[in-house]
Design an enzyme around this catalytic site. Structure first.
Site, PDB file in Angstrom:
ATOM      1  N   ARG A   1     -20.460  37.875 -18.053  1.00  0.00           N
ATOM      2  CA  ARG A   1     -21.507  38.638 -17.395  1.00  0.00           C
ATOM      3  C   ARG A   1     -20.821  39.487 -16.322  1.00  0.00           C
ATOM      4  NH1 ARG A   1     -23.332  33.191 -17.646  1.00  0.00           N
ATOM      5  NH2 ARG A   1     -25.186  32.912 -18.944  1.00  0.00           N
TER       6      ARG A   1
ATOM      7  N   TYR B   1     -27.451  36.080 -30.842  1.00  0.00           N
ATOM      8  CA  TYR B   1     -26.302  36.906 -31.221  1.00  0.00           C
ATOM      9  C   TYR B   1     -25.794  36.611 -32.627  1.00  0.00           C
ATOM     10  CZ  TYR B   1     -26.217  37.564 -26.155  1.00  0.00           C
ATOM     11  OH  TYR B   1     -26.562  37.843 -24.852  1.00  0.00           O
TER      12      TYR B   1
ATOM     13  N   HIS C   1     -23.828  44.620 -20.280  1.00  0.00           N
ATOM     14  CA  HIS C   1     -24.239  43.422 -21.022  1.00  0.00           C
ATOM     15  C   HIS C   1     -24.014  43.588 -22.522  1.00  0.00           C
ATOM     16  CE1 HIS C   1     -26.081  39.472 -20.877  1.00  0.00           C
ATOM     17  NE2 HIS C   1     -26.790  39.782 -21.948  1.00  0.00           N
TER      18      HIS C   1
ATOM     19  N   HIS D   1     -24.136  29.298 -21.957  1.00  0.00           N
ATOM     20  CA  HIS D   1     -25.576  29.182 -22.188  1.00  0.00           C
ATOM     21  C   HIS D   1     -26.022  27.731 -22.041  1.00  0.00           C
ATOM     22  CE1 HIS D   1     -25.798  33.057 -24.822  1.00  0.00           C
ATOM     23  NE2 HIS D   1     -25.946  33.320 -23.542  1.00  0.00           N
TER      24      HIS D   1
ATOM     25  N   ARG E   1     -20.851  41.915 -23.607  1.00  0.00           N
ATOM     26  CA  ARG E   1     -21.023  40.465 -23.796  1.00  0.00           C
ATOM     27  C   ARG E   1     -21.646  40.193 -25.166  1.00  0.00           C
ATOM     28  NH1 ARG E   1     -21.729  35.483 -21.040  1.00  0.00           N
ATOM     29  NH2 ARG E   1     -23.724  34.437 -21.347  1.00  0.00           N
TER      30      ARG E   1
ATOM     31  N   LYS F   1     -23.555  31.100 -14.005  1.00  0.00           N
ATOM     32  CA  LYS F   1     -24.902  30.955 -13.441  1.00  0.00           C
ATOM     33  C   LYS F   1     -25.172  29.504 -13.091  1.00  0.00           C
ATOM     34  CE  LYS F   1     -28.335  33.209 -15.319  1.00  0.00           C
ATOM     35  NZ  LYS F   1     -29.289  33.750 -16.317  1.00  0.00           N
TER      36      LYS F   1
END
Length: 321
Positions: free
Chosen positions: A169, A304, A269, A295, A272, A196
């Site tokens: 990210r 994806y 993004h 994730h 990514r 994150k």
């Protein structure tokens, strides 16, 4: 001195909080506490927009007025968002933000239930992500787009390679320190990534990206500044800037500029998405890709995975008479 006083620790007379500050902080409403606890910049901005929208719709002026909200208010807001033409994803995100606030209020016993619970949310618009991924030839062109051997060019080459080979990210890239580039695990160079939710992950460093980062650091001259940012603004890429890094907005503009010149203007993004899609197309294990991307839920990673939708894999082409 009574028994209670004997159990209290000795406190310095030079208190950091004044009596007025102490009283003021003890009276902070839980609604304000919840927002103050949002440390991620992007989450904070998105949640603030959602709560402000709900407040404007309902006419809420003070924090404690949230405690009178009912499910009917939430349903009416949801319907208004739909009538305004907001897509399902945006509406779900806004309801999630409001639900997060009420979960916190329930935890603090400010309300007895979360009125967002049970409110039907729009279905997912699609099983595929909206962020466009580049084809292999486009990715190669983008990696070659920065031309020359100036400091800016070397930095931009290294940034594009780091994004395309490691699926970071943009906020994660901006947080990279010089020392995060120097990790080794079992003799293999790794990037230490601050993801994150305060989660840290280690990703093997791709040789192509590693070489470009080495070239950039050698020219920039801050290789020994371990606690400083890895990627810095070119205009003040010296120690005088306090080791501050390039901003997420700067990364976004950088990617837009180079991709725009190639005729397919995209955001950061998309790089990514490109890395994730490419890895899955080349038979990477989806659980490993989930870990690689950071994730929390593998359903996000599946966005994806286009292997089941590729025309060449259709049963149509398996039929033979």
């Amino acid at each position: 001195m009574n028994d209670t006083e004997k159990t209290l620790p000795t406190v310095s007379q030079n208190r950091l909080l004044t009596a007025v500050d102490f009283l003021r902080l003890s009276e902070v409403p839980p609604e304000v506490e919840w927002f103050a606890n949002l440390t991620n910049r992007c989450t904070r901005r998105a949640y603030e927009n959602a709560i402000r929208d709900f407040m404007a719709f309902t006419g809420i002026q003070k924090p404690d007025e949230f405690r009178t909200v009912t499910r009917a208010h939430v349903i009416a807001w949801r319907d208004d968002l739909t009538q305004r033409g907001l897509n399902g994803t945006t509406t779900r995100h806004r309801l999630s933000a409001l639900s997060s606030l009420f979960d916190y209020l329930c935890e603090k016993n400010a309300v007895i239930h979360n009125p967002v619970k049970g409110v039907k949310r729009p279905k997912h618009d699609s099983l595929e992500g909206r962020t466009p991924a580049l084809g292999d030839h486009q990715a190669r062109k983008l990696l070659e787009a920065p031309d020359g051997d100036s400091l800016r060019t070397l930095r931009d080459k290294a940034i594009l390679a780091t994004l395309l080979y490691h699926a970071l990210r943009r906020e994660e890239l901006c947080k990279l320190k010089v020392k995060d580039f120097k990790h080794e695990r079992r003799g293999v160079p790794h990037l230490k990534i601050a993801g994150k939710g305060g989660k840290t992950r280690y990703v093997p460093l791709h040789p192509a990206a590693g070489g470009l980062i080495h070239d950039y650091l050698e020219r920039a001259g801050h290789c020994s500044d371990d606690t400083g940012a890895l990627f810095r603004p070119v205009s003040h890429n010296t120690k005088s800037n306090g080791g501050k890094g390039i901003t997420p907005d700067g990364v976004y503009k950088l990617v837009r500029a180079y991709s725009g010149k190639l005729g397919f203007e995209i955001g950061a993004h998309s790089l990514r998405a490109t890395a994730a899609t490419n890895a899955l197309d080349h038979q990477a294990d989806i659980a490993k890709v989930q870990e690689w991307l950071g994730h929390a839920n593998i359903a996000t990673t599946r966005i994806y995975d286009h292997r089941k939708t590729r025309p060449e894999d259709s049963p149509t082409f398996k039929v033979s008479y």
